[in-house]
Design a protein around this motif. Structure first.
Motif, PDB file in Angstrom:
ATOM      1  N   LYS A  30       7.805  10.322  17.486  1.00 13.57           N
ATOM      2  CA  LYS A  30       7.395   9.865  16.167  1.00 13.57           C
ATOM      3  C   LYS A  30       6.332  10.768  15.583  1.00 13.57           C
ATOM      4  N   PRO A  31       6.138  10.832  14.299  1.00 13.38           N
ATOM      5  CA  PRO A  31       6.706   9.903  13.329  1.00 13.38           C
ATOM      6  C   PRO A  31       8.128  10.263  12.902  1.00 13.38           C
ATOM      7  N   VAL A  32       8.490  11.567  12.913  1.00 12.69           N
ATOM      8  CA  VAL A  32       9.836  11.948  12.448  1.00 12.69           C
ATOM      9  C   VAL A  32      10.411  13.039  13.344  1.00 12.69           C
ATOM     10  N   ILE A  33      11.726  13.155  13.299  1.00 10.13           N
ATOM     11  CA  ILE A  33      12.418  14.199  14.056  1.00 10.13           C
ATOM     12  C   ILE A  33      13.618  14.657  13.233  1.00 10.13           C
ATOM     13  N   ARG A  34      13.940  15.912  13.330  1.00  9.74           N
ATOM     14  CA  ARG A  34      15.079  16.466  12.608  1.00  9.74           C
ATOM     15  C   ARG A  34      16.328  16.402  13.480  1.00  9.74           C
ATOM     16  N   GLU A  56      25.379   4.780  11.654  1.00 10.14           N
ATOM     17  CA  GLU A  56      25.451   3.363  12.025  1.00 10.14           C
ATOM     18  C   GLU A  56      24.050   2.760  12.130  1.00 10.14           C
ATOM     19  N   LEU A  57      23.138   3.485  12.768  1.00  9.74           N
ATOM     20  CA  LEU A  57      21.767   2.984  12.913  1.00  9.74           C
ATOM     21  C   LEU A  57      21.088   2.850  11.556  1.00  9.74           C
ATOM     22  N   GLU A  58      21.361   3.787  10.664  1.00  9.04           N
ATOM     23  CA  GLU A  58      20.798   3.706   9.317  1.00  9.04           C
ATOM     24  C   GLU A  58      21.398   2.521   8.559  1.00  9.04           C
ATOM     25  N   SER A  59      22.693   2.326   8.688  1.00 13.61           N
ATOM     26  CA  SER A  59      23.373   1.210   8.036  1.00 13.61           C
ATOM     27  C   SER A  59      22.821  -0.133   8.512  1.00 13.61           C
ATOM     28  N   ASP A  60      22.458  -0.207   9.785  1.00 11.25           N
ATOM     29  CA  ASP A  60      21.895  -1.434  10.360  1.00 11.25           C
ATOM     30  C   ASP A  60      20.384  -1.537  10.130  1.00 11.25           C
ATOM     31  N   GLU A  61      19.841  -0.580   9.385  1.00 13.37           N
ATOM     32  CA  GLU A  61      18.426  -0.556   9.006  1.00 13.37           C
ATOM     33  C   GLU A  61      17.496  -0.457  10.210  1.00 13.37           C
ATOM     34  N   LEU A  62      17.962   0.244  11.255  1.00 12.05           N
ATOM     35  CA  LEU A  62      17.127   0.465  12.437  1.00 12.05           C
ATOM     36  C   LEU A  62      16.413   1.806  12.370  1.00 12.05           C
ATOM     37  N   ILE A  63      16.948   2.728  11.577  1.00 11.90           N
ATOM     38  CA  ILE A  63      16.297   4.022  11.375  1.00 11.90           C
ATOM     39  C   ILE A  63      16.247   4.323   9.881  1.00 11.90           C
ATOM     40  N   VAL A  64      15.391   5.278   9.538  1.00 14.69           N
ATOM     41  CA  VAL A  64      15.269   5.731   8.160  1.00 14.69           C
ATOM     42  C   VAL A  64      15.636   7.212   8.120  1.00 14.69           C
ATOM     43  N   ARG A  65      16.481   7.563   7.185  1.00 16.37           N
ATOM     44  CA  ARG A  65      16.880   8.961   6.968  1.00 16.37           C
ATOM     45  C   ARG A  65      16.224   9.431   5.686  1.00 16.37           C
ATOM     46  N   THR A  66      15.440  10.492   5.786  1.00 20.41           N
ATOM     47  CA  THR A  66      14.769  11.045   4.616  1.00 20.41           C
ATOM     48  C   THR A  66      15.301  12.442   4.363  1.00 20.41           C
ATOM     49  N   GLN A  67      15.875  12.640   3.176  1.00 17.10           N
ATOM     50  CA  GLN A  67      16.438  13.933   2.811  1.00 17.10           C
ATOM     51  C   GLN A  67      15.548  14.566   1.749  1.00 17.10           C
ATOM     52  N   TYR A  68      15.215  15.836   1.962  1.00 20.91           N
ATOM     53  CA  TYR A  68      14.376  16.578   1.033  1.00 20.91           C
ATOM     54  C   TYR A  68      15.244  17.528   0.221  1.00 20.91           C
ATOM     55  N   GLU A  76      15.102  14.336   7.868  1.00 27.43           N
ATOM     56  CA  GLU A  76      14.310  13.832   8.991  1.00 27.43           C
ATOM     57  C   GLU A  76      14.676  12.377   9.252  1.00 27.43           C
ATOM     58  N   TYR A  77      14.557  11.997  10.510  1.00 27.07           N
ATOM     59  CA  TYR A  77      14.860  10.632  10.930  1.00 27.07           C
ATOM     60  C   TYR A  77      13.637  10.015  11.569  1.00 27.07           C
ATOM     61  N   SER A  78      13.481   8.716  11.351  1.00 25.42           N
ATOM     62  CA  SER A  78      12.403   7.966  11.984  1.00 25.42           C
ATOM     63  C   SER A  78      12.863   6.530  12.168  1.00 25.42           C
ATOM     64  N   LEU A  79      12.157   5.808  13.003  1.00 21.38           N
ATOM     65  CA  LEU A  79      12.465   4.395  13.182  1.00 21.38           C
ATOM     66  C   LEU A  79      11.948   3.608  11.989  1.00 21.38           C
ATOM     67  N   SER A  80      12.714   2.633  11.572  1.00 21.02           N
ATOM     68  CA  SER A  80      12.259   1.713  10.534  1.00 21.02           C
ATOM     69  C   SER A  80      11.357   0.669  11.197  1.00 21.02           C
ATOM     70  N   GLU A  81      10.750  -0.167  10.401  1.00 21.38           N
ATOM     71  CA  GLU A  81       9.952  -1.266  10.969  1.00 21.38           C
ATOM     72  C   GLU A  81      10.842  -2.149  11.851  1.00 21.38           C
ATOM     73  N   ARG A  82      12.063  -2.356  11.405  1.00 22.72           N
ATOM     74  CA  ARG A  82      13.017  -3.168  12.178  1.00 22.72           C
ATOM     75  C   ARG A  82      13.325  -2.502  13.517  1.00 22.72           C
ATOM     76  N   GLY A  83      13.521  -1.183  13.495  1.00 24.38           N
ATOM     77  CA  GLY A  83      13.766  -0.442  14.727  1.00 24.38           C
ATOM     78  C   GLY A  83      12.556  -0.440  15.637  1.00 24.38           C
ATOM     79  N   LEU A  84      11.377  -0.266  15.052  1.00 24.18           N
ATOM     80  CA  LEU A  84      10.139  -0.294  15.842  1.00 24.18           C
ATOM     81  C   LEU A  84       9.940  -1.633  16.546  1.00 24.18           C
TER      82      LEU A  84
END
Length: 101
Positions: A30-34, A56-68, A76-84
């Motif tokens: 954490k906080p993010v990984i590519r 699938e993990l993003e769809s289930d709101e377990l991770i967050v995908r951030t595109q620049y 970059e990917y990180s865990l959402s609050e739900r995933g945490l």
């Protein structure tokens, strides 16, 4: 159906060969990984499997995908609050594995 029960619902979200491994890698890095960093962390996963599992993990709101918006594209990917919120459970599973190996 198993998903009708709380335990079954939880398993339906994290069931799969790599879902828990990916989530735990995101937690440890954490906080993010590519994408490529994650791919290197999980040696034997194919690009397609990693991509599909992340979707699938993003769809289930377990991770967050951030595109620049840049060239080359950066994602970059990180865990959402739900995933945490699952990490204490994963930590307990690791402790159990250490004790019962």
């Amino acid at each position: 159906m198993a998903e009708d029960f709380p335990f079954g619902y939880t398993l339906s979200l994290i069931n799969g060969k790599y879902k828990m491994i990916i989530m735990y890698c995101l937690y440890q890095n954490k906080p993010v990984i590519r994408f490529n960093e994650l791919k290197r962390s999980i040696n034997n996963i194919s690009f397609k499997t990693l991509s599909n599992t992340l979707k699938e993990l993003e769809s289930d709101e377990l991770i967050v995908r951030t595109q620049y918006s840049q060239i080359p594209p950066k994602v970059e990917y990180s865990l959402s609050e739900r995933g945490l919120s699952l990490m204490p459970i994963f930590d307990l599973m690791c402790e159990w594995g250490i004790k019962n190996r």
